[in-house]
Design an enzyme around this catalytic site. Structure first.
Site, PDB file in Angstrom:
ATOM      1  N   SER A 132      37.357 -39.389 100.705  1.00  0.00           N
ATOM      2  CA  SER A 132      36.890 -38.225  99.875  1.00  0.00           C
ATOM      3  C   SER A 132      36.447 -38.890  98.341  1.00  0.00           C
ATOM      4  CB  SER A 132      38.094 -37.358  99.927  1.00  0.00           C
ATOM      5  OG  SER A 132      37.733 -36.441  98.728  1.00  0.00           O
ATOM      6  N   TYR A 148      46.284 -34.568  98.807  1.00  0.00           N
ATOM      7  CA  TYR A 148      45.008 -34.954  99.253  1.00  0.00           C
ATOM      8  C   TYR A 148      44.317 -36.302  98.796  1.00  0.00           C
ATOM      9  CZ  TYR A 148      40.184 -34.439 100.985  1.00  0.00           C
ATOM     10  OH  TYR A 148      39.030 -34.448 101.703  1.00  0.00           O
TER      11      TYR A 148
HETATM   12  N1  NAP Z   1      34.060 -30.741 103.414  1.00  0.00           N
HETATM   13  C1  NAP Z   1      33.888 -31.470 102.379  1.00  0.00           C
HETATM   14  O1  NAP Z   1      33.554 -31.256 101.358  1.00  0.00           O
HETATM   15  C2  NAP Z   1      34.715 -32.919 102.430  1.00  0.00           C
HETATM   16  C3  NAP Z   1      34.772 -33.559 101.403  1.00  0.00           C
HETATM   17  C4  NAP Z   1      35.328 -34.845 101.161  1.00  0.00           C
HETATM   18  C5  NAP Z   1      35.808 -35.432 102.461  1.00  0.00           C
HETATM   19  N2  NAP Z   1      35.913 -34.746 103.350  1.00  0.00           N
HETATM   20  C6  NAP Z   1      36.533 -35.065 104.739  1.00  0.00           C
HETATM   21  O2  NAP Z   1      35.532 -35.023 105.856  1.00  0.00           O
HETATM   22  C7  NAP Z   1      36.474 -34.790 106.915  1.00  0.00           C
HETATM   23  C8  NAP Z   1      36.005 -33.539 107.661  1.00  0.00           C
HETATM   24  O3  NAP Z   1      36.153 -32.444 106.760  1.00  0.00           O
HETATM   25  P1  NAP Z   1      35.404 -31.057 107.246  1.00  0.00           P
HETATM   26  O4  NAP Z   1      35.278 -30.425 105.908  1.00  0.00           O
HETATM   27  O5  NAP Z   1      34.639 -31.171 108.304  1.00  0.00           O
HETATM   28  O6  NAP Z   1      36.888 -30.187 107.734  1.00  0.00           O
HETATM   29  P2  NAP Z   1      37.146 -29.118 108.707  1.00  0.00           P
HETATM   30  O7  NAP Z   1      35.999 -28.312 108.960  1.00  0.00           O
HETATM   31  O8  NAP Z   1      38.758 -28.536 108.503  1.00  0.00           O
HETATM   32  O9  NAP Z   1      37.370 -29.943 110.039  1.00  0.00           O
HETATM   33  C9  NAP Z   1      38.623 -30.888 110.315  1.00  0.00           C
HETATM   34  C10 NAP Z   1      38.530 -31.242 111.743  1.00  0.00           C
HETATM   35  O10 NAP Z   1      39.790 -32.274 111.922  1.00  0.00           O
HETATM   36  C11 NAP Z   1      40.558 -31.830 112.966  1.00  0.00           C
HETATM   37  N3  NAP Z   1      41.782 -31.989 112.533  1.00  0.00           N
HETATM   38  C12 NAP Z   1      42.643 -31.585 111.573  1.00  0.00           C
HETATM   39  N4  NAP Z   1      43.799 -31.855 111.684  1.00  0.00           N
HETATM   40  C13 NAP Z   1      44.049 -32.429 112.755  1.00  0.00           C
HETATM   41  C14 NAP Z   1      45.078 -33.121 113.489  1.00  0.00           C
HETATM   42  N5  NAP Z   1      46.300 -32.887 112.973  1.00  0.00           N
HETATM   43  N6  NAP Z   1      44.847 -33.624 114.646  1.00  0.00           N
HETATM   44  C15 NAP Z   1      43.648 -33.641 115.345  1.00  0.00           C
HETATM   45  N7  NAP Z   1      42.567 -33.215 114.760  1.00  0.00           N
HETATM   46  C16 NAP Z   1      42.709 -32.426 113.566  1.00  0.00           C
HETATM   47  C17 NAP Z   1      40.085 -30.146 112.942  1.00  0.00           C
HETATM   48  O11 NAP Z   1      40.254 -29.758 114.351  1.00  0.00           O
HETATM   49  P3  NAP Z   1      41.425 -28.950 114.989  1.00  0.00           P
HETATM   50  O12 NAP Z   1      41.609 -27.939 113.865  1.00  0.00           O
HETATM   51  O13 NAP Z   1      40.749 -28.436 116.335  1.00  0.00           O
HETATM   52  O14 NAP Z   1      42.339 -29.811 115.271  1.00  0.00           O
HETATM   53  C18 NAP Z   1      38.308 -30.362 112.609  1.00  0.00           C
HETATM   54  O15 NAP Z   1      37.812 -30.787 113.897  1.00  0.00           O
HETATM   55  C19 NAP Z   1      37.844 -34.645 106.394  1.00  0.00           C
HETATM   56  O16 NAP Z   1      38.507 -35.838 106.585  1.00  0.00           O
HETATM   57  C20 NAP Z   1      37.699 -34.524 104.999  1.00  0.00           C
HETATM   58  O17 NAP Z   1      38.991 -34.635 104.317  1.00  0.00           O
HETATM   59  C21 NAP Z   1      35.295 -33.597 103.339  1.00  0.00           C
END
Ligand code: NAP
Length: 230
Positions: A132, A148
């Protein structure tokens, strides 16, 4: 055709990354806790999507992953470790349990994942960690995101360490530090905020990066953001 493990493939950026790879003709092992959502990928790509429902904070998930790879005699050409958790809470109110959970979900998951798969990573494979901008050194920081951002910052350093450690096996490791992307995680942490990038756009970028970019990068922590801090 490459075989790539994508964590957090049940929704958001991870699901879009998995879909991009499957549409490009690759084989994907999709991992997350929500089996019903992973099953949708399997239904759409029955021949090339394998699914594993498990929690990356639990050791049995890694045992199940190792035995899945072993029993199918699968080698990996890549890992996209995208699963992650976010907490938006004032620093003074964060508890030990909050810190432990964020470090477990965002950092230790990467450690355990690479340890459990390293024997199955082919020479020439690419490990991509999804970090991130909050964990990118020198970026602007937000109140409420200390646990985070620290967990993602540690993931950046792990990237550099593993690139050195795995170089002898011809395995590249890079980290993409994302800015804001429109997903459920962003909605939950920052209700009403409109991100400049949709999940399917970022999924396409990550899928392409994981398939190709290790020709050009290794041990890099790369900002993927239209603007800092978002
Ligand atoms: N969206 C943003 O603006 C943003 C910005 C910077 C970085 N990121 C990073 O990008 C990545 C994806 O983010 P996103 O926004 O797509 O998040 P999201 O919509 O919350 O999706 C998170 C994914 O991770 C899985 N997950 C979470 N905890 C888990 C665990 N303990 N074991 C297995 N699976 C787990 C969830 O699936 P289940 O709940 O089905 O397990 C889901 O598929 C993350 O690492 C986040 O920190 C996102």
């Amino acid at each position: 055709m490459k075989t790539i493990l994508v964590t957090g493939a049940s929704r958001g950026i991870g699901r879009e990354t998995a879909k991009w790879l499957l549409e490009a003709g690759h084989r994907v092992i999709a991992l997350a806790r929500s089996e019903d959502k992973l099953q949708q990928l399997k239904n759409q790509w029955p021949e090339t999507a394998d699914i594993l429902a498990g929690d990356l904070c639990e050791t049995q998930t890694y045992e199940a992953l190792s035995s899945m790879l072993e029993s199918a005699d699968l080698s990996l050409d890549g890992i996209i470790h995208n699963a992650g958790a976010l907490l938006n809470k004032p620093f003074g109110e964060t508890t030990d349990a909050d810190w432990q959970y964020l470090l477990d979900a965002n950092l230790m998951s990467a450690v355990r994942l690479v340890q459990s798969c390293s024997g199955r990573l082919s020479p020439g494979s690419h490990v991509v960690f999804i970090g991130s901008m909050g964990g990118f050194q020198g970026s602007s920081k937000f109140p409420g995101l200390a646990a985070y951002s620290v967990s993602k910052g540690a993931l950046s350093i792990l990237t550099e360490c593993l690139a050195a450690e795995l170089a002898a096996g011809k395995i590249c490791v890079n980290c993409l530090c994302l800015g804001a992307v429109q997903t459920e995680m962003l909605d939950a942490a920052f209700p009403g905020f409109k991100a400049p990038v949709e999940a399917h756009q970022m999924g396409a970028y990550i899928g392409h990066f994981a398939s190709e970019a290790h020709q050009f990068f290794n041990g890099r922590v790369l900002p993927v953001s239209l603007a800092d801090p978002t």
